[in-house]
Design a protein around this motif. Structure first.
Motif, short mmCIF file in Angstrom:
data_model
loop_
_atom_site.label_atom_id
_atom_site.label_comp_id
_atom_site.label_asym_id
_atom_site.label_seq_id
_atom_site.Cartn_x
_atom_site.Cartn_y
_atom_site.Cartn_z
N GLY A 202 4.88 35.40 49.50
CA GLY A 202 4.36 34.08 49.84
C GLY A 202 2.85 34.04 49.88
N LYS A 203 2.34 32.83 49.99
CA LYS A 203 0.89 32.63 50.17
C LYS A 203 0.49 33.20 51.52
N ASN A 204 -0.70 33.75 51.59
CA ASN A 204 -1.25 34.35 52.82
C ASN A 204 -0.35 35.44 53.40
N ALA A 205 0.36 36.15 52.54
CA ALA A 205 1.24 37.22 53.01
C ALA A 205 0.41 38.44 53.38
N ALA A 206 0.68 38.99 54.55
CA ALA A 206 0.00 40.22 54.99
C ALA A 206 0.88 41.40 54.58
N LEU A 207 0.31 42.30 53.79
CA LEU A 207 1.05 43.44 53.25
C LEU A 207 0.30 44.73 53.49
N LYS A 208 1.05 45.81 53.51
CA LYS A 208 0.44 47.14 53.62
C LYS A 208 0.89 47.97 52.42
N THR B 86 -4.15 40.68 52.34
CA THR B 86 -3.57 39.36 52.54
C THR B 86 -3.69 38.63 51.22
N THR B 87 -2.58 38.13 50.72
CA THR B 87 -2.61 37.42 49.45
C THR B 87 -3.37 36.10 49.60
N ARG B 88 -3.78 35.56 48.47
CA ARG B 88 -4.51 34.29 48.48
C ARG B 88 -3.61 33.14 48.94
N ASN B 89 -4.24 32.04 49.27
CA ASN B 89 -3.52 30.85 49.69
C ASN B 89 -3.27 29.94 48.48
N GLN B 90 -2.91 30.55 47.35
CA GLN B 90 -2.58 29.78 46.16
C GLN B 90 -1.59 30.58 45.32
N ALA B 91 -0.76 29.86 44.59
CA ALA B 91 0.22 30.51 43.72
C ALA B 91 -0.50 31.17 42.55
N GLY B 92 0.05 32.27 42.08
CA GLY B 92 -0.51 32.99 40.94
C GLY B 92 -0.12 34.45 41.00
N THR B 93 -0.82 35.28 40.25
CA THR B 93 -0.55 36.71 40.29
C THR B 93 -1.77 37.47 40.79
N GLU B 94 -1.49 38.56 41.47
CA GLU B 94 -2.53 39.47 41.95
C GLU B 94 -2.13 40.87 41.51
N LYS B 95 -2.95 41.47 40.68
CA LYS B 95 -2.69 42.84 40.22
C LYS B 95 -3.59 43.77 41.02
N VAL C 246 -6.84 58.45 37.50
CA VAL C 246 -5.44 58.04 37.59
C VAL C 246 -5.42 56.67 38.23
N GLN C 247 -4.68 55.73 37.60
CA GLN C 247 -4.55 54.40 38.17
C GLN C 247 -3.08 54.07 38.37
N LYS C 248 -2.78 53.47 39.50
CA LYS C 248 -1.46 52.95 39.82
C LYS C 248 -1.64 51.49 40.17
N THR C 249 -0.70 50.65 39.76
CA THR C 249 -0.85 49.22 40.01
C THR C 249 0.41 48.64 40.65
N ILE C 250 0.20 47.60 41.40
CA ILE C 250 1.27 46.76 41.94
C ILE C 250 0.88 45.31 41.63
N THR C 251 1.81 44.59 41.02
CA THR C 251 1.55 43.18 40.71
C THR C 251 2.36 42.32 41.66
N LEU C 252 1.65 41.44 42.34
CA LEU C 252 2.28 40.52 43.28
C LEU C 252 2.29 39.13 42.66
N THR C 253 3.46 38.50 42.66
CA THR C 253 3.57 37.12 42.23
C THR C 253 3.60 36.28 43.50
N VAL C 254 2.58 35.46 43.68
CA VAL C 254 2.44 34.67 44.90
C VAL C 254 2.99 33.28 44.65
N ASN C 255 3.97 32.91 45.48
CA ASN C 255 4.58 31.56 45.37
C ASN C 255 4.20 30.70 46.54
#
Length: 133
Positions: A47-53, A102-111, A124-133
């Motif tokens: 979700g928008k404004n999601a707090a993640l670790k 904390t994800t943005r307060n708008q829908a989109g993707t965050e890599k 070495v790079q590792k990625t996580i892509t978050l789809t924010v709804n």
């Protein structure tokens, strides 16, 4: 006597430098995401404004560890914004880091891009892509 010393010194330098061939593959550090309760370790829909670790564990292979960086690219952009940078003590054989976001307060993707570099320049790079709804 001086010529013998110079010859031995030169032979030693050539031998030491000849031990590792330029074409030998480098072994980069081992980087894995932390898993378990409370960690986001794979791509996810949030979700928008999601707090993640998120967390990583790094293990030295050939060369000493040098630095750790976390950056993010929004909505498929190649431009990134650096969010955290740490210098890793050169004597470290292991490195762990937790990153709270904390994800943005708008829908989109965050890599989210986690980058580890060793002193030899291996990255070495590792990625996580978050789809924010």
């Amino acid at each position: 006597m001086k010529n013998i010393f110079l010859f031995l010194l030169l032979a030693t330098i050539v031998t030491i430098q000849g031990c590792k061939k330029d074409g030998d593959p480098e072994t980069p550090p081992i980087v894995v995401f932390k898993t378990g309760a409370g960690y986001t370790s794979t791509d996810a829909i949030v979700g928008k404004n999601a707090a993640l670790k998120m967390g990583i564990q790094v293990t030295k292979t050939e060369d000493n560890l040098k630095s750790f960086n976390v950056s993010v690219a929004y909505d498929g952009s190649s431009a990134t914004v650096s969010k955290k940078t740490d210098e890793i003590p050169s004597t470290s054989t292991q490195y762990d880091a937790d990153v709270s976001i904390t994800t943005r307060n708008q829908a989109g993707t965050e890599k989210w891009i986690f980058t580890v570099t060793d002193i030899d320049g291996n990255i070495v790079q590792k990625t996580i892509t978050l789809t924010v709804n």
